[in-house]
Enzyme design. Structure first.
Site, mmCIF file in Angstrom:
data_model
loop_
_atom_site.group_PDB
_atom_site.id
_atom_site.type_symbol
_atom_site.label_atom_id
_atom_site.label_comp_id
_atom_site.label_asym_id
_atom_site.label_seq_id
_atom_site.Cartn_x
_atom_site.Cartn_y
_atom_site.Cartn_z
ATOM 1 N N GLU A 47 0.843 -1.182 0.000
ATOM 2 C CA GLU A 47 0.000 0.000 0.000
ATOM 3 C C GLU A 47 0.881 1.235 0.000
ATOM 4 O O GLU A 47 1.900 1.281 0.673
ATOM 5 C CB GLU A 47 -0.922 0.051 1.230
ATOM 6 C CG GLU A 47 -2.090 -0.868 1.153
ATOM 7 C CD GLU A 47 -1.792 -2.208 1.804
ATOM 8 O OE1 GLU A 47 -0.768 -2.325 2.493
ATOM 9 O OE2 GLU A 47 -2.578 -3.130 1.601
ATOM 10 N N LYS A 48 0.483 2.238 -0.743
ATOM 11 C CA LYS A 48 1.235 3.475 -0.824
ATOM 12 C C LYS A 48 0.484 4.556 -0.073
ATOM 13 O O LYS A 48 -0.725 4.707 -0.222
ATOM 14 C CB LYS A 48 1.458 3.882 -2.284
ATOM 15 C CG LYS A 48 2.161 2.804 -3.113
ATOM 16 C CD LYS A 48 3.503 2.424 -2.509
ATOM 17 C CE LYS A 48 4.186 1.321 -3.294
ATOM 18 N NZ LYS A 48 5.247 0.679 -2.573
ATOM 19 N N HIS A 49 1.199 5.315 0.767
ATOM 20 C CA HIS A 49 0.574 6.292 1.647
ATOM 21 C C HIS A 49 1.076 7.716 1.473
ATOM 22 O O HIS A 49 0.420 8.644 1.908
ATOM 23 C CB HIS A 49 0.787 5.888 3.108
ATOM 24 C CG HIS A 49 0.056 4.654 3.494
ATOM 25 N ND1 HIS A 49 0.613 3.413 3.390
ATOM 26 C CD2 HIS A 49 -1.190 4.472 3.979
ATOM 27 C CE1 HIS A 49 -0.257 2.503 3.797
ATOM 28 N NE2 HIS A 49 -1.361 3.118 4.165
ATOM 29 N N HIS A 69 -4.736 4.258 -2.932
ATOM 30 C CA HIS A 69 -4.834 3.571 -1.650
ATOM 31 C C HIS A 69 -6.192 2.869 -1.548
ATOM 32 O O HIS A 69 -7.197 3.381 -2.030
ATOM 33 C CB HIS A 69 -4.694 4.597 -0.525
ATOM 34 C CG HIS A 69 -4.614 4.008 0.831
ATOM 35 N ND1 HIS A 69 -5.723 3.589 1.519
ATOM 36 C CD2 HIS A 69 -3.546 3.761 1.632
ATOM 37 C CE1 HIS A 69 -5.350 3.114 2.693
ATOM 38 N NE2 HIS A 69 -4.042 3.203 2.794
ATOM 39 N N HIS A 75 -9.841 -0.461 6.005
ATOM 40 C CA HIS A 75 -8.556 0.144 5.639
ATOM 41 C C HIS A 75 -8.810 1.289 4.674
ATOM 42 O O HIS A 75 -9.049 1.055 3.489
ATOM 43 C CB HIS A 75 -7.662 -0.926 5.003
ATOM 44 C CG HIS A 75 -6.273 -0.450 4.726
ATOM 45 N ND1 HIS A 75 -5.414 -1.172 3.937
ATOM 46 C CD2 HIS A 75 -5.587 0.658 5.104
ATOM 47 C CE1 HIS A 75 -4.257 -0.536 3.851
ATOM 48 N NE2 HIS A 75 -4.344 0.590 4.566
ATOM 49 N N CYS A 118 -4.222 7.335 7.664
ATOM 50 C CA CYS A 118 -4.774 6.031 7.300
ATOM 51 C C CYS A 118 -5.193 5.342 8.598
ATOM 52 O O CYS A 118 -4.428 5.326 9.562
ATOM 53 C CB CYS A 118 -3.708 5.207 6.574
ATOM 54 S SG CYS A 118 -4.127 3.465 6.333
ATOM 55 N N HIS A 121 -2.460 2.407 9.008
ATOM 56 C CA HIS A 121 -1.010 2.674 8.989
ATOM 57 C C HIS A 121 -0.607 4.038 9.512
ATOM 58 O O HIS A 121 0.570 4.413 9.433
ATOM 59 C CB HIS A 121 -0.478 2.461 7.570
ATOM 60 C CG HIS A 121 -0.617 1.059 7.108
ATOM 61 N ND1 HIS A 121 -1.561 0.679 6.174
ATOM 62 C CD2 HIS A 121 0.027 -0.073 7.482
ATOM 63 C CE1 HIS A 121 -1.468 -0.630 5.982
ATOM 64 N NE2 HIS A 121 -0.529 -1.115 6.772
#
Length: 126
Positions: A47-49, A69, A75, A118, A121
């Site tokens: 996953e890219k944040h 995302h 999530h 997020c 995360h």
């Protein structure tokens, strides 16, 4: 001591608090000290944040991750903020929304910074 714009999280109920005014003392929730979140800046895992900022004239689009995302109940991105000089623009998101925000910032020509939270995360910044 809390400082302006710091983000805190309760590790029991997952409540998130944004400090609006500096102050002394400790933030307590559910009988425990809240955790001050440090914004991460480097993506890890699939996953890219890290927020991606795209400016086009007076319009700024903030996307979460180069690959969108996930935005499912378990999530998702809860909010996106854009720091423009002394102003903060904020958009709250829900599961099912697109993980991006569009802001009209006028003729501001300085540096821009974006931040997002997020629910799995934590806090991330550009």
């Amino acid at each position: 001591m809390t400082e302006l714009n710091e983000i805190f999280k309760c590790n029991k109920c997952n409540k998130v608090v944004n400090v609006m005014v500096d102050g002394s003392g400790e933030l307590i929730c559910d009988g425990e000290s809240m955790e001050r979140l440090e914004a991460k800046t480097v993506d890890e895992g699939k996953e890219k944040h890290v927020p991606v900022i795209e400016k086009n004239g007076s319009t700024v689009t903030v996307k979460i991750g180069e690959v969108p995302h996930p935005m499912i109940e378990e999530h998702h991105i809860c909010f996106i903020e854009l720091f423009v000089g002394d102003e903060i623009f904020r958009k709250f998101l829900n599961a099912g929304d697109e993980p991006k925000a569009i802001f009209e910032i006028g003729d501001y020509a300085g540096d821009l910074k974006a931040r997002e939270y997020c629910n799995v995360h934590g806090l991330w910044t550009s």
